[in-house]
Enzyme design. Structure first.
Site, mmCIF file in Angstrom:
data_model
loop_
_atom_site.group_PDB
_atom_site.id
_atom_site.type_symbol
_atom_site.label_atom_id
_atom_site.label_comp_id
_atom_site.label_asym_id
_atom_site.label_seq_id
_atom_site.Cartn_x
_atom_site.Cartn_y
_atom_site.Cartn_z
ATOM 1 N N LYS A 178 101.390 4.735 -9.608
ATOM 2 C CA LYS A 178 102.765 5.213 -9.727
ATOM 3 C C LYS A 178 103.496 5.000 -8.403
ATOM 4 C CE LYS A 178 101.971 9.006 -13.029
ATOM 5 N NZ LYS A 178 102.823 8.548 -14.141
ATOM 6 N N ARG B 233 96.334 9.200 -23.194
ATOM 7 C CA ARG B 233 95.932 8.845 -24.567
ATOM 8 C C ARG B 233 94.468 8.437 -24.635
ATOM 9 N NH1 ARG B 233 100.756 4.584 -24.862
ATOM 10 N NH2 ARG B 233 101.573 6.155 -23.419
HETATM 11 N N1 BES Z 1 101.428 11.908 -17.072
HETATM 12 C C1 BES Z 1 102.259 10.805 -17.382
HETATM 13 C C2 BES Z 1 103.497 11.227 -18.164
HETATM 14 C C3 BES Z 1 104.685 11.575 -17.328
HETATM 15 C C4 BES Z 1 105.369 10.615 -16.602
HETATM 16 C C5 BES Z 1 105.188 12.851 -17.332
HETATM 17 C C6 BES Z 1 106.479 10.949 -15.873
HETATM 18 C C7 BES Z 1 106.295 13.197 -16.600
HETATM 19 C C8 BES Z 1 106.954 12.249 -15.869
HETATM 20 C C9 BES Z 1 101.498 9.795 -18.213
HETATM 21 O O1 BES Z 1 100.151 9.698 -17.955
HETATM 22 C C10 BES Z 1 102.089 8.461 -17.923
HETATM 23 O O2 BES Z 1 102.026 8.051 -16.802
HETATM 24 N N2 BES Z 1 102.636 7.816 -18.944
HETATM 25 C C11 BES Z 1 103.231 6.532 -18.771
HETATM 26 C C12 BES Z 1 102.883 5.691 -19.965
HETATM 27 C C13 BES Z 1 103.243 4.247 -19.818
HETATM 28 C C14 BES Z 1 102.417 3.619 -18.710
HETATM 29 C C15 BES Z 1 102.993 3.557 -21.124
HETATM 30 C C16 BES Z 1 104.741 6.740 -18.650
HETATM 31 O O3 BES Z 1 105.280 7.594 -19.344
HETATM 32 O O4 BES Z 1 105.346 6.050 -17.833
HETATM 33 MN MN MN Z 2 99.729 8.402 -16.343
#
Ligand code: BES
Ligand code: MN
Ligand code: ZN
Length: 498
Positions: free
Chosen positions: A266, A340
């Site tokens: 991230k 997931r």
């Molecule tokens: N834990 C995050 C979801 C999240 C992201 C919550 C930002 C709050 C703020 C999850 O694991 C994630 O990173 N999801 C990705 C999925 C994508 C890579 C398909 C997302 O939402 O960017």
């Molecule tokens: Mn994630």
């Protein structure tokens, strides 16, 4: 830290000795009016107009108590209507307790006998403070806390409502404490230990699968996500099994104790706050504990899928293929779509026991937050169970919004090397729904027949409302909200009543 001590009293509000007497104020055509007690209303209502209190929802005014009232001060909180609904009372009570910076002992006068539960729930949630050893209090948490709350009511069922409300509010505290604990201290192993501590002396069975047990059990999703971390993953299975013949509810919670994104790292700013990525697991844990404390006539099995998502030489790579429990394979195209992967293992394992319903709770997608903001959780799944979750949320004042699971999205996850991919690189359309479509695939069937119906399933994406990044409101502080905990308790109650 301990909850405030909450008891009921039939003593008249005017004679109670307290640092503050909390009263609820309606906005009426003739000015602000104190609810719940006629003599209190007579003593206080005129003065409230004089300090420009209006009775608007969550407005708080603190005054010295006038003659005729034994308490030292008055905290008047607005509820808007003179017949407020339960959520207005909860929010007002929460706002009142947040406003009371220094009042160790308070008394609280609910607007009516029917509002005891809402007033207690809101007050105790609003009184929340995080104080772990060695950590500073959170912004706004300074000042003496309220240690003792007396609830003024002559209703015969007041104590029963009070006890239930206290258990629900305590569950919310548990979630907030776990989520707020920094990720250096809360990781899969210590989370599992905390489960043991929290469930001690309750009618709950705990099974902790360590990395060896996870490997033996074929939990490739949890192991894969956890393999980049020096802190190995865990699957905690918590069973409330007191009523053998009762309907069986399975809860599956996402428990990523820190989500760095893994090798699909991230950006720095997006990583801040990702200690909250275990909120789903904390929520299912706290709701199960509450069900046990309440002795609800249900069976609950909670599956806490715990892992830390870190980049390292041992981390999963994009293009790695993981084998989920039960044998289905997933090509990892984005290691940041890790929730997931762990949830797939949890859903398969939960399904093997053929529960009557499965509800999963996860901070699953940033897309849910983009679509619904920080107040509404996204709700997906089978119509009947979705309705039941909506009814539970209606009762608890939590906000959920139904979302579709469009089957035309499934081809986006097609891959040549596995049964399914965990993400579609570059895709930004319908991210919340695509995650739901992925999860749906891992929900089992009600029997071995190949065309048997799927086990009723509902999915709550709480990525938005799990964290309140704005200012506090009602009973919700800044930071971890504890959302969905009470709706799971209400759902379990409704399930038991069936
Ligand atoms: N834990 C995050 C979801 C999240 C992201 C919550 C930002 C709050 C703020 C999850 O694991 C994630 O990173 N999801 C990705 C999925 C994508 C890579 C398909 C997302 O939402 O960017
Ligand atoms: Mn994630
Ligand atoms: Zn995540």
């Amino acid at each position: 830290m301990p909850l405030p001590d909450v008891t009921s009293t039939t003593e008249p509000a005017t004679t109670i000795d307290a640092d503050a007497l909390v009263v609820f104020v309606a906005r009426t055509e003739t000015g602000p009016r104190v609810l719940g007690d006629a003599s209190l209303s007579e003593l206080l209502s005129p003065g409230l107009g004089a300090v420009a209190a209006s009775g608007a929802a969550e407005e708080t005014v603190r005054l010295p108590a006038p003659d005729g009232i034994a308490a030292t001060s008055i905290l008047a909180v607005g509820v808007g209507s003179d017949t407020p609904d339960a959520e207005s009372v909860r929010r007002a009570a929460g706002a009142a307790l947040r406003a009371l910076k220094t009042a160790p002992a308070i008394a609280l006068v609910p607007p009516s006998d029917d509002d005891v539960a809402a007033a207690v729930e809101g007050a105790v949630m609003g009184a929340y403070r995080f104080d772990a050893e060695g950590l500073r209090a959170r912004e706004g948490d300074e000042g003496a806390r309220t240690e003792r709350i007396r609830v003024v009511s002559t209703a015969p069922e007041a104590d029963a409502h009070l006890a239930r409300a206290l258990i629900a509010a305590e569950a919310v505290w548990t979630v907030r404490d776990l989520v707020t604990t920094p990720p250096h201290a809360l990781y899969p192993e210590t989370f599992a230990q905390r489960v043991g501590e929290l469930a001690a002396d309750l009618p709950l069975e705990i099974e902790v699968l360590d990395e060896a047990a996870l490997a033996a059990g074929g939990f490739g999703g949890i192991l894969g996500v956890g393999q980049g971390s020096s802190r190995p993953p865990r699957l905690v299975v918590l069973r409330y099994n007191r009523h053998a013949q009762a309907p069986h509810l399975a809860l599956v919670g996402k428990g990523i104790t820190f989500d760095s994104g893994g090798l699909s790292l991230k950006p720095a700013a997006s990583m801040v706050g990702m200690k909250y990525d275990m909120t789903g697991a904390a929520t299912t844990l706290a709701a199960t504990i509450a069900a046990a404390k309440l002795g609800l006539p249900v069976r609950i099995t909670a599956w806490l899928c715990l892992a830390e998502n870190m980049p390292s030489a041992t981390a999963i790579r994009p293009n790695d293929v993981l084998t989920i429990r039960g044998g289905r394979t997933v090509e990892v195209l984005n290691t940041d779509a890790e929730g997931r992967l762990v949830m797939a293992d949890g859903l398969v394992a939960a399904s093997e026991e053929r529960p009557d319903a499965i509800v999963d709770v996860a901070t699953l997608t940033g897309a849910a937050r983009v679509a619904l903001g920080e107040r509404y959780a996204g709700l997906m799944g089978d119509a009947e169970l979705v309705s039941a979750v909506q009814r539970a949320a209606e009762a608890t004042g939590e906000l959920v919004w139904p979302m579709p699971l469009p089957s035309e999205l499934r081809p986006l996850l097609a891959t040549d090397v596995a049964d399914i991919a965990n993400a579609k690189p570059g895709n930004t359309a319908a991210g919340m729904l695509l995650a739901g479509v992925f999860l749906q695939e891992f929900v089992g069937r009600t029997s071995d027949e190949p065309d048997a119906p799927r086990i009723p399933w509902a999915h709550l994406d709480i990525a938005g409302p799990a964290n309140n990044s704005g200012g506090p409101f009602g009973y919700t502080p800044k930071g971890s909200s504890g959302v969905a905990t009470r709706l799971l308790i209400a759902l379990a109650e409704a399930f038991g009543a069936e």
